[in-house]
Design an enzyme around this catalytic site. Structure first.
Site, short mmCIF file in Angstrom:
data_model
loop_
_atom_site.label_atom_id
_atom_site.label_comp_id
_atom_site.label_asym_id
_atom_site.label_seq_id
_atom_site.Cartn_x
_atom_site.Cartn_y
_atom_site.Cartn_z
CE LYS A 169 3.82 -0.86 -8.53
NZ LYS A 169 2.90 -0.27 -7.58
NE ARG B 23 0.60 -5.61 -7.22
CZ ARG B 23 0.28 -4.33 -7.14
NH1 ARG B 23 0.03 -3.63 -8.16
NH2 ARG B 23 0.21 -3.73 -5.99
NE ARG C 235 2.65 4.48 -0.16
CZ ARG C 235 2.52 3.62 -1.15
NH1 ARG C 235 3.20 3.78 -2.28
NH2 ARG C 235 1.76 2.55 -1.01
NE ARG D 136 -2.00 2.36 -0.47
CZ ARG D 136 -1.48 1.84 -1.58
NH1 ARG D 136 -1.10 2.64 -2.57
NH2 ARG D 136 -1.34 0.54 -1.71
NE ARG E 10 0.91 -3.01 -0.21
CZ ARG E 10 1.22 -1.72 -0.10
NH1 ARG E 10 1.49 -1.20 1.08
NH2 ARG E 10 1.26 -0.97 -1.17
P1 AMP Z 1 -1.03 -0.70 -5.24
O1 AMP Z 1 -1.77 0.59 -5.08
O2 AMP Z 1 -0.61 -0.92 -6.66
O3 AMP Z 1 0.11 -0.84 -4.25
O4 AMP Z 1 -2.08 -1.87 -4.90
C1 AMP Z 1 -2.68 -1.99 -3.62
C2 AMP Z 1 -3.31 -3.36 -3.46
O5 AMP Z 1 -4.32 -3.54 -4.45
C3 AMP Z 1 -2.35 -4.52 -3.65
O6 AMP Z 1 -1.63 -4.84 -2.47
C4 AMP Z 1 -3.32 -5.65 -4.05
O7 AMP Z 1 -4.03 -6.14 -2.93
C5 AMP Z 1 -4.32 -4.90 -4.92
N1 AMP Z 1 -3.91 -4.88 -6.35
C6 AMP Z 1 -3.46 -3.84 -7.07
N2 AMP Z 1 -3.20 -4.19 -8.35
C7 AMP Z 1 -3.50 -5.50 -8.43
C8 AMP Z 1 -3.44 -6.47 -9.47
N3 AMP Z 1 -2.98 -6.17 -10.70
N4 AMP Z 1 -3.84 -7.74 -9.18
C9 AMP Z 1 -4.30 -8.08 -7.96
N5 AMP Z 1 -4.35 -7.23 -6.93
C10 AMP Z 1 -3.97 -5.95 -7.15
#
Ligand code: AMP
Length: 217
Positions: free
Chosen positions: A13, A88, A127, A160, A171
């Site tokens: 995404k 989310r 990744r 990461r 996750r």
């Molecule tokens: P992402 O980069 O989108 O994969 O997000 C990495 C981490 O950030 C996730 O596993 C969550 O711990 C946190 N995170 C990202 N977006 C949200 C959201 N909208 N609500 C809560 N936690 C978030």
């Protein structure tokens, strides 16, 4: 135009959001990037968020929503937004409706990039992300060759912390339990388009562009 882009971690995404941002001149708001920015700058919310991010859990809504509503005050939001990784959970989806209504806006479309569980695990485990521009690469499927912005030689690539095997599983579990209901919510609201996410980046991009262009007609 305000678009929500949903997909499990590893669905691509972030990559697709950047393509839509360029193609349609939208502001790109990625909640994960905003949280990592807070973490990097060691802000108070960033330090709290870290605990949750390391476990593969969602950061409490109080932090995420405050951060998002602050970001929605920036002038670039006028152009329209692509929300990447937000909302989310259901309470975030409802809060987003309210935040947009306060700006006299609404969600025009929700795109869900669908990828199988096995494929997601393979992708996440290989990744590597550029800490400067956030572009993701993959040791097998998409290795770094040259910088698409001609700005580095790959020296900013890092893995990461939350792309470690145990955290990946957590996750994906969080996604199934909390974000799948959001997808159902938008399906009922007749805003949802499902994009098959296992083709090439280019194939998924074309499907995403078509979905957005149909919206404009
Ligand atoms: P992402 O980069 O989108 O994969 O997000 C990495 C981490 O950030 C996730 O596993 C969550 O711990 C946190 N995170 C990202 N977006 C949200 C959201 N909208 N609500 C809560 N936690 C978030």
């Amino acid at each position: 135009m305000n678009i929500v882009l949903l997909g499990a971690p590893g669905s691509g995404k972030g990559t697709q959001a950047k393509q839509l941002q360029v193609e349609f001149g939208l502001a790109h708001i990625a909640s994960g990037d905003l949280l990592r920015g807070n973490l990097y700058n060691k802000t108070k919310p960033g330090l709290v968020a870290r605990e949750y991010m390391e476990k593969g859990a969602l950061v409490p809504d109080e932090i995420t929503l405050t951060m998002l509503s602050g970001r929605l005050q920036a002038p670039d939001v006028e152009k329209g937004v692509i929300f990447d990784g937000f909302p989310r959970n259901l309470s975030q989806a409802k809060a987003l409706n309210q935040m947009l209504a306060a700006l006299r806006r609404e969600i025009d479309s929700v795109l869900y990039i669908k990828v199988s569980y096995e494929e997601l695990v393979n992708r996440l485990a290989g990744r590597w992300v550029c800490s400067k521009c956030q572009l993701p690469f993959h040791i097998i499927f998409n290795p770094f060759r040259t910088c698409p912005h001609s700005q580095c030689k790959g020296e900013h690539l890092y893995q990461r912390d939350d792309d470690k095997p145990e955290t990946i599983k957590a996750r994906l579990k969080t996604f199934n339990e909390q974000t799948i209901p959001v997808i159902d919510y938008y399906r009922k609201a007749q805003l949802l388009t499902v994009l098959p996410g296992e083709g090439s980046v280019e194939e998924v991009k074309q499907a995403a562009l078509e979905a957005v262009r149909n919206l404009r007609r």
